[in-house]
Design a protein around this motif. Structure first.
Motif, PDB file in Angstrom:
ATOM      1  N   GLU A 143     -34.029  25.815 -32.810  1.00  0.00           N
ATOM      2  CA  GLU A 143     -33.422  24.802 -33.658  1.00  0.00           C
ATOM      3  C   GLU A 143     -31.972  25.207 -33.975  1.00  0.00           C
ATOM      4  O   GLU A 143     -31.588  26.366 -33.745  1.00  0.00           O
ATOM      5  CB  GLU A 143     -34.240  24.684 -34.953  1.00  0.00           C
ATOM      6  N   PRO A 144     -31.161  24.247 -34.496  1.00  0.00           N
ATOM      7  CA  PRO A 144     -29.772  24.575 -34.833  1.00  0.00           C
ATOM      8  C   PRO A 144     -29.682  25.851 -35.675  1.00  0.00           C
ATOM      9  O   PRO A 144     -30.515  26.058 -36.565  1.00  0.00           O
ATOM     10  CB  PRO A 144     -29.319  23.348 -35.640  1.00  0.00           C
ATOM     11  N   THR A 145     -28.696  26.647 -35.367  1.00  0.00           N
ATOM     12  CA  THR A 145     -28.378  27.975 -35.935  1.00  0.00           C
ATOM     13  C   THR A 145     -29.206  29.101 -35.322  1.00  0.00           C
ATOM     14  O   THR A 145     -29.096  30.254 -35.736  1.00  0.00           O
ATOM     15  CB  THR A 145     -28.478  28.075 -37.491  1.00  0.00           C
ATOM     16  N   SER A 146     -30.035  28.792 -34.302  1.00  0.00           N
ATOM     17  CA  SER A 146     -30.726  29.872 -33.574  1.00  0.00           C
ATOM     18  C   SER A 146     -29.681  30.779 -32.933  1.00  0.00           C
ATOM     19  O   SER A 146     -28.708  30.291 -32.349  1.00  0.00           O
ATOM     20  CB  SER A 146     -31.579  29.290 -32.444  1.00  0.00           C
ATOM     21  N   SER A 147     -29.918  32.061 -32.990  1.00  0.00           N
ATOM     22  CA  SER A 147     -28.989  32.990 -32.335  1.00  0.00           C
ATOM     23  C   SER A 147     -28.928  32.703 -30.841  1.00  0.00           C
ATOM     24  O   SER A 147     -29.954  32.481 -30.201  1.00  0.00           O
ATOM     25  CB  SER A 147     -29.487  34.429 -32.545  1.00  0.00           C
ATOM     26  N   LEU A 148     -27.722  32.711 -30.307  1.00  0.00           N
ATOM     27  CA  LEU A 148     -27.588  32.463 -28.865  1.00  0.00           C
ATOM     28  C   LEU A 148     -28.150  33.632 -28.054  1.00  0.00           C
ATOM     29  O   LEU A 148     -28.304  33.529 -26.854  1.00  0.00           O
ATOM     30  CB  LEU A 148     -26.124  32.199 -28.502  1.00  0.00           C
TER      31      LEU A 148
END
Ligand code: F6R
Length: 263
Positions: A143-148
């Motif tokens: 989901e959004p803000t997951s570490s790349l």
């Protein structure tokens, strides 16, 4: 990122299935990363049909699913294990021991997530990873803000994902709010990524993935860092891309070079 502009959803599914079948013919012990959801259903039907016609065997294939809901029993109608059995596995000669899902039951999940990653490595890494995309840009359940750089782990689902999933649950049923998903880092380790997006609801997400900045706030944009990604889009999903004529020309020219054996 290579953009494949399909005529419609069926054409996109046919193109993705053709790539998987070609890779499987070239490497019978292919390691496949698999997605669930409405998008890959047409691809899975084509893989089953090709197997039924005797064109390919899955006897040596190893599969790793992207994600599964925490604590949803394997035989629950909405579990991803049920989905995969119904849409793909039950029609194939794929041995059950070659099928892998992230750990979602019991204790010690983080250690077992590490074992999931280690099992992928032991199998030689994922050759072809199939992906859909969420309206909020999620790939898998990143989901959004997951570490790349994330690896397989437990994720809390966003409100938007819960809303999108609510349609699969009856009144009074509580959809799961947690899932275990491969990380963005895990997905980026695959040798090749085939992403499909279909329909107008995916148009904004596709634009952000292809033409937006790389950001953990829009996880699919991380695919810009991968060397070999093809996005298969129907006209509606591609409708907000600003350089569509260029993508069409690029794809046609690349295909010509491939046919001539130059790529
Ligand atoms: C499914 C998954 C999700 C879906 C995405 C799109 O295993 O990981 O990222 O690919 O939510 O879902 P559909 O295809 O139903 O629009």
């Amino acid at each position: 990122m290579e953009i494949a502009l399909a005529r419609n959803a069926e054409d996109a599914a046919a193109q993705v299935a053709d790539v998987i079948l070609a890779r499987l013919k070239a490497k019978p012990d292919l390691v496949l990363g698999l997605a669930t959801g409405s998008t890959p259903i047409g691809v899975y039907r084509r893989l089953r049909d090709a197997h039924a016609r005797g064109e390919v065997s899955f006897a040596r294939v190893r599969t790793f699913n992207l994600d599964e809901y925490l604590d949803l029993p394997a035989d629950h109608p909405q579990s991803y294990r049920t989905f995969m059995r119904e849409h793909l596995f039950q029609g194939l000669d794929l041995p059950p021991e070659n099928v892998h899902f992230p750990p979602t039951e019991g204790r010690d999940l983080l250690r077992r997530c590490e074992e999931y990653e280690a099992r992928i490595v032991e199998c030689g890494g994922i050759d072809v990873q199939l992906l859909g995309i969420g309206r909020n840009g999620h790939i898998g359940f990143n989901e959004p803000t997951s570490s790349l750089a994330s690896r397989t782990r437990v994720k809390t689902l966003t409100e938007r994902t819960l809303e999108d999933n609510a349609r699969f649950y009856g009144p009074g049923e509580r959809p799961p709010v947690l899932a275990v998903t491969m990380g963005i880092g895990t997905i980026l380790d695959a040798r090749e990524v085939l992403l499909q997006a279909i329909g107008p609801k995916k148009a904004q997400a596709v634009r952000s993935m292809v033409e937006g900045p790389v950001s953990s706030f829009f996880p699919a944009s991380a695919l810009q860092l991968h060397r070999r990604v093809t996005a298969y889009l129907d006209p509606e999903a591609a409708s907000l891309l600003t350089m569509i004529a260029y993508y069409r020309r690029t794809r046609a020219q690349d295909e010509e070079l491939r046919r001539a054996g130059r790529l």
